[in-house]
Enzyme design. Structure first.
Site, short mmCIF file in Angstrom:
data_model
loop_
_atom_site.label_atom_id
_atom_site.label_comp_id
_atom_site.label_asym_id
_atom_site.label_seq_id
_atom_site.Cartn_x
_atom_site.Cartn_y
_atom_site.Cartn_z
N CYS A 1 30.58 44.71 32.43
CA CYS A 1 31.98 44.75 32.89
C CYS A 1 32.53 43.33 33.08
O CYS A 1 32.77 42.65 32.08
CB CYS A 1 32.09 45.62 34.13
SG CYS A 1 33.77 46.21 34.39
N HIS B 1 28.89 50.34 33.77
CA HIS B 1 27.98 49.91 34.85
C HIS B 1 26.71 50.78 34.89
O HIS B 1 26.63 51.67 35.74
CB HIS B 1 28.69 50.06 36.20
CG HIS B 1 29.82 49.12 36.41
ND1 HIS B 1 29.66 47.88 36.98
CD2 HIS B 1 31.13 49.24 36.13
CE1 HIS B 1 30.83 47.27 37.04
NE2 HIS B 1 31.73 48.07 36.53
N GLU C 1 24.01 50.12 36.17
CA GLU C 1 23.30 49.89 37.44
C GLU C 1 23.72 50.88 38.52
O GLU C 1 23.11 50.92 39.58
CB GLU C 1 23.52 48.44 37.92
CG GLU C 1 24.88 48.12 38.51
CD GLU C 1 25.98 47.93 37.47
OE1 GLU C 1 25.74 48.20 36.27
OE2 GLU C 1 27.09 47.52 37.86
N1 GLN Z 1 38.63 44.07 35.93
C1 GLN Z 1 37.54 43.23 36.31
C2 GLN Z 1 37.69 41.83 35.73
O1 GLN Z 1 38.60 41.54 35.03
C3 GLN Z 1 36.21 43.79 35.89
C4 GLN Z 1 35.91 45.03 36.69
C5 GLN Z 1 34.44 45.28 36.90
O2 GLN Z 1 33.58 44.42 36.70
N2 GLN Z 1 34.15 46.45 37.39
O3 GLN Z 1 36.87 41.00 35.99
#
Ligand code: GLN
Length: 230
Positions: free
Chosen positions: A87, A186, A188
């Site tokens: 992410c 995610h 995890e």
């Molecule tokens: N929107 C977040 C970002 O731009 C990422 C979101 C996340 O890691 N759950 O960093």
């Protein structure tokens, strides 16, 4: 006892500037690695691989710069350190980021363009099943939280998974380029260790290769171009 059993479990760091560090440490441990938080260059130098967790990439990038970690992280990627970004971690690994503040820095190394918060406000967070190339068993239950997707991937990037169905049908959400792996979601958070296990295997193979090439590991990579294949 086999030869492999004589080698200790790989040590995988989790970049601990911001984000869901503890969950990754637990998932890596479940996947057979030794895991520890990494905040300083000296800690980075100790690990065989690194996870860049989810969180907020703008904040993480600022903290990385403030803690003097950005340059060491870039150098480590260039030198062939295996890194898995989830992410915000995917955003941190991307060479190009869309919908980010103009001054947002990344570690880079992954030849992709990612779009932040790509799934839109109305589907801020959602869950779906994603088939991941190279993983046995059922599709991975993928949790997306204000997630990016990969809008463009360079020729050296292997697409490992896409969303199937719905408004984001076909969007790329898992990739690999050499020793770099990234997912929009995610793993995890779901108690399924398979994605972490895939990465731990990559770390193990990279370490074995670097050891057998007699310290030549520091010379591999050249921008993550080295392809590591089983
Ligand atoms: N929107 C977040 C970002 O731009 C990422 C979101 C996340 O890691 N759950 O960093």
């Amino acid at each position: 006892m086999s030869g492999a059993a004589l080698v200790s479990a790989p040590l995988v760091g989790v970049l601990a500037l911001q984000g869901d560090v503890r969950e990754h440490v637990a998932a890596l441990t479940a996947a057979g690695a030794r895991a520890q938080p990494v905040r300083r260059p000296a800690e980075l130098a100790e690990v065989d691989g690194l996870v860049v967790p989810g969180g907020e990439s703008t904040t993480m990038a600022k903290l990385a710069a403030r803690f003097g970690m950005l340059a060491p992280l870039r150098a480590a990627v260039r030198a062939g350190l295996p890194v898995y970004g989830s992410c915000a971690g995917m955003i941190m690994l991307a060479d190009t980021v869309l919908d980010a503040p103009a001054d947002q820095e990344t570690i880079g190394g992954l030849d992709v363009t990612v779009r932040r918060n790509a799934f839109g406000r109305q589907v801020d967070s959602f869950e779906t099943e994603v088939v991941i190339a190279g993983l046995d068993g059922p599709p991975v239950h993928a949790v997306f939280i204000r997630a990016p997707w990969v809008e463009e991937a360079g020729p050296g990037v292997e697409v490992l998974g896409r969303v199937e169905g719905g408004p984001a049908d076909g969007k790329i959400v898992a990739v690999r380029q050499g020793r770099l792996v990234a997912t929009s979601f995610h793993p995890e958070l779901t108690g399924d260790p398979r994605v972490h296990a895939l990465f731990v295997e990559l770390v193990r193979a990279a370490r074995a290769r670097d050891l057998s090439s007699d310290g030549a590991g520091a010379g591999v990579g050249g921008g993550g171009g080295e392809l590591l294949r089983e």
